[in-house]
Design an enzyme around this catalytic site. Structure first.
Site, PDB file in Angstrom:
ATOM      1  N   ASP A 130      14.971   0.297 -12.801  1.00  0.00           N
ATOM      2  CA  ASP A 130      14.411  -1.027 -12.535  1.00  0.00           C
ATOM      3  C   ASP A 130      15.537  -2.057 -12.469  1.00  0.00           C
ATOM      4  OD1 ASP A 130      11.795  -0.068 -12.641  1.00  0.00           O
ATOM      5  OD2 ASP A 130      11.418  -0.790 -14.668  1.00  0.00           O
ATOM      6  N   ARG A 181      13.565   0.464  -4.012  1.00  0.00           N
ATOM      7  CA  ARG A 181      12.240  -0.153  -4.168  1.00  0.00           C
ATOM      8  C   ARG A 181      12.463  -1.647  -3.929  1.00  0.00           C
ATOM      9  NH1 ARG A 181      10.652  -0.558 -10.047  1.00  0.00           N
ATOM     10  NH2 ARG A 181       9.712   1.509  -9.916  1.00  0.00           N
TER      11      ARG A 181
HETATM   12  P1  FAD Z   1       3.001 -12.443  -5.293  1.00  0.00           P
HETATM   13  O1  FAD Z   1       3.217 -13.391  -4.172  1.00  0.00           O
HETATM   14  O2  FAD Z   1       3.531 -12.815  -6.636  1.00  0.00           O
HETATM   15  O3  FAD Z   1       1.477 -12.096  -5.427  1.00  0.00           O
HETATM   16  C1  FAD Z   1       0.678 -11.773  -4.318  1.00  0.00           C
HETATM   17  C2  FAD Z   1      -0.734 -11.503  -4.800  1.00  0.00           C
HETATM   18  O4  FAD Z   1      -0.727 -10.330  -5.608  1.00  0.00           O
HETATM   19  C3  FAD Z   1      -1.322 -12.580  -5.700  1.00  0.00           C
HETATM   20  O5  FAD Z   1      -1.930 -13.588  -4.950  1.00  0.00           O
HETATM   21  C4  FAD Z   1      -2.318 -11.774  -6.522  1.00  0.00           C
HETATM   22  O6  FAD Z   1      -3.471 -11.517  -5.771  1.00  0.00           O
HETATM   23  C5  FAD Z   1      -1.595 -10.468  -6.716  1.00  0.00           C
HETATM   24  N1  FAD Z   1      -0.786 -10.469  -7.949  1.00  0.00           N
HETATM   25  C6  FAD Z   1       0.566 -10.519  -8.045  1.00  0.00           C
HETATM   26  N2  FAD Z   1       0.961 -10.466  -9.327  1.00  0.00           N
HETATM   27  C7  FAD Z   1      -0.162 -10.395 -10.054  1.00  0.00           C
HETATM   28  C8  FAD Z   1      -0.417 -10.312 -11.453  1.00  0.00           C
HETATM   29  N3  FAD Z   1       0.562 -10.292 -12.355  1.00  0.00           N
HETATM   30  N4  FAD Z   1      -1.711 -10.251 -11.846  1.00  0.00           N
HETATM   31  C9  FAD Z   1      -2.729 -10.240 -10.965  1.00  0.00           C
HETATM   32  N5  FAD Z   1      -2.543 -10.321  -9.627  1.00  0.00           N
HETATM   33  C10 FAD Z   1      -1.283 -10.399  -9.180  1.00  0.00           C
HETATM   34  N6  FAD Z   1      10.451  -7.051 -10.502  1.00  0.00           N
HETATM   35  C11 FAD Z   1      11.756  -7.010 -10.874  1.00  0.00           C
HETATM   36  O7  FAD Z   1      12.391  -8.067 -10.990  1.00  0.00           O
HETATM   37  N7  FAD Z   1      12.377  -5.811 -11.113  1.00  0.00           N
HETATM   38  C12 FAD Z   1      11.740  -4.622 -10.952  1.00  0.00           C
HETATM   39  O8  FAD Z   1      12.341  -3.572 -11.162  1.00  0.00           O
HETATM   40  C13 FAD Z   1      10.376  -4.635 -10.540  1.00  0.00           C
HETATM   41  N8  FAD Z   1       9.691  -3.489 -10.354  1.00  0.00           N
HETATM   42  C14 FAD Z   1       8.426  -3.547  -9.810  1.00  0.00           C
HETATM   43  C15 FAD Z   1       7.759  -2.365  -9.488  1.00  0.00           C
HETATM   44  C16 FAD Z   1       6.548  -2.405  -8.830  1.00  0.00           C
HETATM   45  C17 FAD Z   1       5.859  -1.130  -8.461  1.00  0.00           C
HETATM   46  C18 FAD Z   1       5.957  -3.673  -8.498  1.00  0.00           C
HETATM   47  C19 FAD Z   1       4.665  -3.760  -7.748  1.00  0.00           C
HETATM   48  C20 FAD Z   1       6.581  -4.839  -8.865  1.00  0.00           C
HETATM   49  C21 FAD Z   1       7.805  -4.799  -9.529  1.00  0.00           C
HETATM   50  N9  FAD Z   1       8.455  -5.970  -9.914  1.00  0.00           N
HETATM   51  C22 FAD Z   1       9.757  -5.907 -10.332  1.00  0.00           C
HETATM   52  C23 FAD Z   1       7.717  -7.267  -9.956  1.00  0.00           C
HETATM   53  C24 FAD Z   1       7.895  -8.056  -8.685  1.00  0.00           C
HETATM   54  O9  FAD Z   1       9.214  -8.532  -8.576  1.00  0.00           O
HETATM   55  C25 FAD Z   1       6.930  -9.256  -8.632  1.00  0.00           C
HETATM   56  O10 FAD Z   1       7.192 -10.116  -9.702  1.00  0.00           O
HETATM   57  C26 FAD Z   1       5.463  -8.869  -8.658  1.00  0.00           C
HETATM   58  O11 FAD Z   1       5.233  -7.699  -7.955  1.00  0.00           O
HETATM   59  C27 FAD Z   1       4.588  -9.973  -8.028  1.00  0.00           C
HETATM   60  O12 FAD Z   1       4.956 -10.161  -6.701  1.00  0.00           O
HETATM   61  P2  FAD Z   1       4.032  -9.734  -5.457  1.00  0.00           P
HETATM   62  O13 FAD Z   1       4.939  -9.078  -4.473  1.00  0.00           O
HETATM   63  O14 FAD Z   1       2.904  -8.929  -5.897  1.00  0.00           O
HETATM   64  O15 FAD Z   1       3.617 -11.079  -4.778  1.00  0.00           O
END
Ligand code: FAD
Length: 304
Positions: A130, A181
């Protein structure tokens, strides 16, 4: 502002230790955390596999400060990899370098992580490192590159679309065949190094995502953003990109409807399944992403 507030809380040690021990806190965290014990997470993984969803298991924990804690973190990953083999799960593992001692002894963190990757290689599995805050980006990338040379195909890492540097990092990893990723980024970063506006992060995400899925190196498109998911679906059709070039990745408990819809359409979907007693920082970052979750959790808590 709320995003910064929850990210700041995620590093508060007193609140963390109090919350992780409280039964109310544990009950709240169950929205995003698959259980406190390894067995619970394995059961969740088996259930997801039955629905055609692959899994990445994550034993929660970060910023450990002693060798004993780091070795304990590693021992859970050895158990996980053994269980993945014996239970024949369609699963790999994700870990954080600060969980393996990176904050106080990078050489120890590398030795411990190498051991886990070697074990994963024996199980024909894969370790995703990560990405944490920007203070660790260089170290995480270089360690991944060194481990990849020792265990080709068995280790990959994460790039964050909010960082200006990510486009150039992506090109370097792609050239070496290292799996990426792609996520938006979950930490608080200064405007000198990261896009402050969400619209710019989203635009950069889309640009990078198109580059990755056409790179010929298998990649994980980690987002719950349905508009971006839709853009990728259109892009792959228009450009003849095979579905086997990538997988969608989402977090446990978030957009289950979308996960299932994508599986039905024949896309690869992997769910990141975190578990363990050290859930507080992870949980706070999930609240930071969507402060409306606080209301949602409170409502459900008082209902039950
Ligand atoms: P956003 O624009 O934040 O959200 C889009 C939509 O998704 C929102 O409108 C809502 O409907 C839904 N959504 C998003 N987050 C949430 C929530 N918490 N609860 C409920 N609904 C939500 N980040 C790192 O910095 N390092 C990592 O190693 C890392 N690994 C990850 C691994 C995976 C498989 C995923 C999916 C995410 C990871 N992340 C990591 C987190 C990532 O950086 C984002 O903070 C997170 O995924 C929210 O961004 P989004 O792309 O979903 O978009």
């Amino acid at each position: 502002m709320l995003r910064s507030f929850f990210i700041a809380l995620s590093t508060n040690r007193t609140l963390r230790s109090f919350s992780e021990r409280s039964s109310v806190g544990r009950a709240m965290s169950s929205r995003f955390v698959a259980g406190m014990q390894v067995e619970e997470a394995l059961d969740v993984a088996a259930k997801l596999n039955k629905e055609g969803i692959a899994v990445s298991l994550d034993s929660l924990g970060e910023s450990v400060s002693t060798r004993e804690e780091a070795e304990h973190s590693a021992s859970i990953y050895y158990d996980l990899l053994e269980a993945i083999e014996t239970r024949k799960l369609n699963a790999n593992v994700s870990l954080k370098l600060t969980q393996m001692g990176m904050d106080f002894d990078p050489a120890l963190a590398e030795e411990i992580t190498a051991g886990i990757v070697a074990r994963a290689a024996m199980a024909q599995s894969f370790v995703r490192i990560d990405m944490e805050g920007s203070g660790l980006t260089d170290a995480t990338l270089s360690m991944t590159q060194r481990l990849f040379l020792r265990f080709p195909g068995r280790v990959g890492t994460v790039l964050q679309a909010y960082l200006f540097r990510t486009e150039s990092d992506a090109e370097k990893l792609i050239a070496e065949g290292i799996r990426i990723r792609l996520c938006k980024g979950a930490y608080k970063e200064p405007p000198e190094i990261a896009f402050p506006a969400k619209a710019d992060v989203d635009a950069n995400y889309v640009k990078l995502m198109k580059r990755l899925v056409t790179s010929r190196v298998f990649c994980g498109i980690a987002t719950h953003d349905e508009a971006i998911v839709d853009q990728l679906r259109e892009f792959v059709v228009a450009n003849g990109v095979p579905k086997s070039a990538f997988e969608f990745q989402m977090l446990y408990g978030i957009r289950r409807d979308l996960q299932r819809k994508l599986v039905k359409e024949g896309y690869g979907v992997r769910v990141y399944v975190p578990f363990g007693t050290e859930w507080f920082p992870y949980f706070m970052r999930r609240l930071a992403e969507r402060p409306a979750n606080v209301l949602f959790l409170a409502k459900n808590f008082f209902k039950s």
